[in-house]
Design a protein around this motif. Sequence first.
Motif, PDB file in Angstrom:
ATOM      1  N   ILE A   1       0.820  -1.206   0.000  1.00  0.00           N
ATOM      2  CA  ILE A   1       0.000   0.000   0.000  1.00  0.00           C
ATOM      3  C   ILE A   1       0.859   1.263   0.000  1.00  0.00           C
ATOM      4  O   ILE A   1       0.515   2.271  -0.632  1.00  0.00           O
ATOM      5  CB  ILE A   1      -0.985   0.011   1.200  1.00  0.00           C
ATOM      6  CG1 ILE A   1      -2.064   1.092   1.012  1.00  0.00           C
ATOM      7  CG2 ILE A   1      -0.257   0.199   2.526  1.00  0.00           C
ATOM      8  CD1 ILE A   1      -2.957   0.847  -0.175  1.00  0.00           C
ATOM      9  N   ARG A   2       2.004   1.228   0.663  1.00  0.00           N
ATOM     10  CA  ARG A   2       2.868   2.411   0.669  1.00  0.00           C
ATOM     11  C   ARG A   2       3.563   2.567  -0.682  1.00  0.00           C
ATOM     12  O   ARG A   2       3.739   3.681  -1.174  1.00  0.00           O
ATOM     13  CB  ARG A   2       3.906   2.315   1.789  1.00  0.00           C
ATOM     14  CG  ARG A   2       3.305   2.174   3.172  1.00  0.00           C
ATOM     15  CD  ARG A   2       4.121   2.936   4.213  1.00  0.00           C
ATOM     16  NE  ARG A   2       3.999   4.381   4.032  1.00  0.00           N
ATOM     17  CZ  ARG A   2       4.747   5.279   4.657  1.00  0.00           C
ATOM     18  NH1 ARG A   2       5.686   4.863   5.499  1.00  0.00           N
ATOM     19  NH2 ARG A   2       4.577   6.560   4.469  1.00  0.00           N
ATOM     20  N   ARG A   3       3.951   1.454  -1.280  1.00  0.00           N
ATOM     21  CA  ARG A   3       4.563   1.503  -2.613  1.00  0.00           C
ATOM     22  C   ARG A   3       3.572   2.085  -3.627  1.00  0.00           C
ATOM     23  O   ARG A   3       3.959   2.746  -4.582  1.00  0.00           O
ATOM     24  CB  ARG A   3       4.994   0.093  -3.033  1.00  0.00           C
ATOM     25  CG  ARG A   3       5.480  -0.031  -4.482  1.00  0.00           C
ATOM     26  CD  ARG A   3       6.771   0.754  -4.661  1.00  0.00           C
ATOM     27  NE  ARG A   3       7.254   0.699  -6.026  1.00  0.00           N
ATOM     28  CZ  ARG A   3       6.935   1.587  -6.965  1.00  0.00           C
ATOM     29  NH1 ARG A   3       6.108   2.583  -6.686  1.00  0.00           N
ATOM     30  NH2 ARG A   3       7.431   1.497  -8.175  1.00  0.00           N
ATOM     31  N   ALA A   4       2.281   1.832  -3.388  1.00  0.00           N
ATOM     32  CA  ALA A   4       1.241   2.324  -4.304  1.00  0.00           C
ATOM     33  C   ALA A   4       0.917   3.798  -4.087  1.00  0.00           C
ATOM     34  O   ALA A   4       0.165   4.380  -4.862  1.00  0.00           O
ATOM     35  CB  ALA A   4      -0.027   1.488  -4.146  1.00  0.00           C
ATOM     36  N   GLY A   5       1.471   4.404  -3.039  1.00  0.00           N
ATOM     37  CA  GLY A   5       1.211   5.820  -2.788  1.00  0.00           C
ATOM     38  C   GLY A   5       0.127   6.075  -1.761  1.00  0.00           C
ATOM     39  O   GLY A   5      -0.287   7.231  -1.560  1.00  0.00           O
ATOM     40  N   ASP A   6      -0.356   5.031  -1.109  1.00  0.00           N
ATOM     41  CA  ASP A   6      -1.370   5.062  -0.052  1.00  0.00           C
ATOM     42  C   ASP A   6      -2.410   6.181  -0.242  1.00  0.00           C
ATOM     43  O   ASP A   6      -3.079   6.245  -1.258  1.00  0.00           O
ATOM     44  CB  ASP A   6      -0.738   5.096   1.353  1.00  0.00           C
ATOM     45  CG  ASP A   6       0.327   6.150   1.556  1.00  0.00           C
ATOM     46  OD1 ASP A   6      -0.035   7.321   1.728  1.00  0.00           O
ATOM     47  OD2 ASP A   6       1.524   5.793   1.560  1.00  0.00           O
ATOM     48  N   PHE A   7      -2.536   7.099   0.719  1.00  0.00           N
ATOM     49  CA  PHE A   7      -3.617   8.089   0.688  1.00  0.00           C
ATOM     50  C   PHE A   7      -3.477   9.077  -0.475  1.00  0.00           C
ATOM     51  O   PHE A   7      -4.473   9.514  -1.037  1.00  0.00           O
ATOM     52  CB  PHE A   7      -3.672   8.862   2.006  1.00  0.00           C
ATOM     53  CG  PHE A   7      -3.850   7.992   3.212  1.00  0.00           C
ATOM     54  CD1 PHE A   7      -5.006   7.248   3.386  1.00  0.00           C
ATOM     55  CD2 PHE A   7      -2.861   7.900   4.172  1.00  0.00           C
ATOM     56  CE1 PHE A   7      -5.176   6.435   4.494  1.00  0.00           C
ATOM     57  CE2 PHE A   7      -3.017   7.094   5.294  1.00  0.00           C
ATOM     58  CZ  PHE A   7      -4.179   6.354   5.453  1.00  0.00           C
ATOM     59  N   THR A   8      -2.253   9.407  -0.831  1.00  0.00           N
ATOM     60  CA  THR A   8      -2.047  10.344  -1.939  1.00  0.00           C
ATOM     61  C   THR A   8      -2.614   9.786  -3.229  1.00  0.00           C
ATOM     62  O   THR A   8      -3.324  10.472  -3.968  1.00  0.00           O
ATOM     63  CB  THR A   8      -0.543  10.640  -2.114  1.00  0.00           C
ATOM     64  OG1 THR A   8      -0.047  11.266  -0.932  1.00  0.00           O
ATOM     65  CG2 THR A   8      -0.317  11.559  -3.311  1.00  0.00           C
ATOM     66  N   THR A   9      -2.320   8.521  -3.501  1.00  0.00           N
ATOM     67  CA  THR A   9      -2.846   7.901  -4.717  1.00  0.00           C
ATOM     68  C   THR A   9      -4.360   7.784  -4.661  1.00  0.00           C
ATOM     69  O   THR A   9      -5.057   8.055  -5.648  1.00  0.00           O
ATOM     70  CB  THR A   9      -2.215   6.510  -4.923  1.00  0.00           C
ATOM     71  OG1 THR A   9      -0.823   6.666  -5.199  1.00  0.00           O
ATOM     72  CG2 THR A   9      -2.867   5.764  -6.080  1.00  0.00           C
ATOM     73  N   ALA A  10      -4.906   7.392  -3.514  1.00  0.00           N
ATOM     74  CA  ALA A  10      -6.352   7.255  -3.374  1.00  0.00           C
ATOM     75  C   ALA A  10      -7.061   8.557  -3.718  1.00  0.00           C
ATOM     76  O   ALA A  10      -8.066   8.569  -4.446  1.00  0.00           O
ATOM     77  CB  ALA A  10      -6.711   6.811  -1.960  1.00  0.00           C
ATOM     78  N   MET A  11      -6.551   9.684  -3.215  1.00  0.00           N
ATOM     79  CA  MET A  11      -7.195  10.969  -3.457  1.00  0.00           C
ATOM     80  C   MET A  11      -6.963  11.458  -4.883  1.00  0.00           C
ATOM     81  O   MET A  11      -7.809  12.149  -5.462  1.00  0.00           O
ATOM     82  CB  MET A  11      -6.672  12.033  -2.478  1.00  0.00           C
ATOM     83  CG  MET A  11      -6.938  11.732  -1.009  1.00  0.00           C
ATOM     84  SD  MET A  11      -8.667  11.435  -0.612  1.00  0.00           S
ATOM     85  CE  MET A  11      -8.694   9.638  -0.605  1.00  0.00           C
ATOM     86  N   THR A  12      -5.841  11.094  -5.472  1.00  0.00           N
ATOM     87  CA  THR A  12      -5.509  11.568  -6.818  1.00  0.00           C
ATOM     88  C   THR A  12      -6.345  10.874  -7.881  1.00  0.00           C
ATOM     89  O   THR A  12      -6.776  11.500  -8.860  1.00  0.00           O
ATOM     90  CB  THR A  12      -4.012  11.355  -7.111  1.00  0.00           C
ATOM     91  OG1 THR A  12      -3.238  12.037  -6.116  1.00  0.00           O
ATOM     92  CG2 THR A  12      -3.632  11.891  -8.484  1.00  0.00           C
ATOM     93  N   ILE A  13      -6.602   9.575  -7.722  1.00  0.00           N
ATOM     94  CA  ILE A  13      -7.354   8.841  -8.749  1.00  0.00           C
ATOM     95  C   ILE A  13      -8.860   8.943  -8.534  1.00  0.00           C
ATOM     96  O   ILE A  13      -9.636   8.529  -9.393  1.00  0.00           O
ATOM     97  CB  ILE A  13      -6.927   7.365  -8.802  1.00  0.00           C
ATOM     98  CG1 ILE A  13      -7.250   6.631  -7.495  1.00  0.00           C
ATOM     99  CG2 ILE A  13      -5.445   7.243  -9.133  1.00  0.00           C
ATOM    100  CD1 ILE A  13      -6.917   5.149  -7.523  1.00  0.00           C
ATOM    101  N   ALA A  14      -9.288   9.492  -7.390  1.00  0.00           N
ATOM    102  CA  ALA A  14     -10.719   9.660  -7.112  1.00  0.00           C
ATOM    103  C   ALA A  14     -11.218  10.979  -7.694  1.00  0.00           C
ATOM    104  O   ALA A  14     -10.431  11.907  -7.917  1.00  0.00           O
ATOM    105  CB  ALA A  14     -10.966   9.636  -5.604  1.00  0.00           C
ATOM    106  N   PRO A  15     -12.531  11.082  -7.966  1.00  0.00           N
ATOM    107  CA  PRO A  15     -13.083  12.383  -8.379  1.00  0.00           C
ATOM    108  C   PRO A  15     -12.796  13.439  -7.311  1.00  0.00           C
ATOM    109  O   PRO A  15     -12.937  13.175  -6.114  1.00  0.00           O
ATOM    110  CB  PRO A  15     -14.590  12.095  -8.491  1.00  0.00           C
ATOM    111  CG  PRO A  15     -14.680  10.630  -8.748  1.00  0.00           C
ATOM    112  CD  PRO A  15     -13.556  10.018  -7.967  1.00  0.00           C
ATOM    113  N   LEU A  16     -12.397  14.617  -7.723  1.00  0.00           N
ATOM    114  CA  LEU A  16     -11.986  15.663  -6.781  1.00  0.00           C
ATOM    115  C   LEU A  16     -13.200  16.430  -6.257  1.00  0.00           C
ATOM    116  O   LEU A  16     -13.429  17.596  -6.582  1.00  0.00           O
ATOM    117  CB  LEU A  16     -10.986  16.617  -7.443  1.00  0.00           C
ATOM    118  CG  LEU A  16      -9.663  15.979  -7.878  1.00  0.00           C
ATOM    119  CD1 LEU A  16      -8.760  17.031  -8.512  1.00  0.00           C
ATOM    120  CD2 LEU A  16      -8.963  15.306  -6.703  1.00  0.00           C
TER     121      LEU A  16
END
Length: 292
Positions: free
Chosen positions: A241-256
Motif C-alpha cells: 500500500i505504501r509503494r502504491a502511494g497510499d492516501f495520496t494515490t487514493a485521493m488523486t485517482i478519485a473524483p476531486l
Amino acid sequence: NELNEAQLAQALIEQRKKQLEEALPRDATGLQSFRAQFGETFRYSLMAEYPNNNELLSGPRESTSDGNVVAETVILSRKGRGDRVQMVSRTKRDQSVQSIVLVLSAADILEGDEAAKARLNRDELVNSLIQSGSTVVTINSFPGIQNSSAASKYKFFTTYNRTDAANRVQDILTALAFINHKLKAGNQQTAVRVMALDKAGAWALLARGLAPQIDRMTVDAALFDTESDEEFLKLLPIPGIRRAGDFTTAMTIAPLTPLFIHNTGDKFTTRRIAEVYRQFGRAADFRTSATT
C-alpha cells in the motif's frame, strides 16, 4: 561502499518516494499516466473493488421503528465472494430524503473505554444527522480473521488473501454500491456523503480511491502518522500500500469532490493531496484541520 540491509531498504524507500513525487499529475495527460501506473498498483494492493449492480447481493430488509425513526437492516454480499456486510439505514418517518450519509466508525473492533467513547461519538452523530433530515447508513465493520486458525495456519497468508484492513475497505465499497444502486432508487439528485470517525477514517480514504463520485467526505485522521511504517503495520497492514502511494494515490485517482480531513495534528501529511486539488483548480474543495 556497499550498502548494508538497512541502508538498502532506506534507499529503496527514498527512491519510491521520489517516483511518486515526480509522477503527481499536473494536467489531464499526467493524470491518465498516474492512474495507469500508481492506480493499478493501488488496486492490486487492496485487492478490493466497487461492485456493479449485477454483482451486488442483498437479503430481505427487516424494518423496525423507534418513535418517528424507521430503521431497515439488510445483509449485503457479492456473487461468488461469500462476504457479508450488515448494514442499517435510518430515516425519519414520512420525510423526503435529500442526502444519504454513510457514517463509519471503528467502534465495533475497539475495546474498553476506547470502544465506549467511539460508540458514543457515532451514536450522537447519527442522531444529529437523522434529525437534520438525512438518511443515515451504518455498517458493522469487518470483525477480523487475523487471529483465526485459518490465518495462522498458512505461511504468507496475505500474498493471496486480503488483510482485515483491506476487507474493511471492501465492505465500505460494497455499502456505497448498495446506496447508489438501491437506496437512491434512481433519484440522482440525492447526495451521497461519507463521514468517517476515529480509526475508520483511514479505511474511508482508501475506499475513496476505488469508489465513484462521493459528493462530500469528512474524515477523522485520528492523528495517523503517514510517515511511519510502524503506524501502517499497526492500523493498515496491507502489503504494497505504501509503494502504491497510499492516501495520496487514493485521493488523486478519485473524483476531486469536497474533502475535509481533520484531527491531523502534525502527523497526517496532506501536502501532496492539497497540491493535486490545486493543480486541477479545486483548491477550495480541500480543507484540513489539525484538531477535531
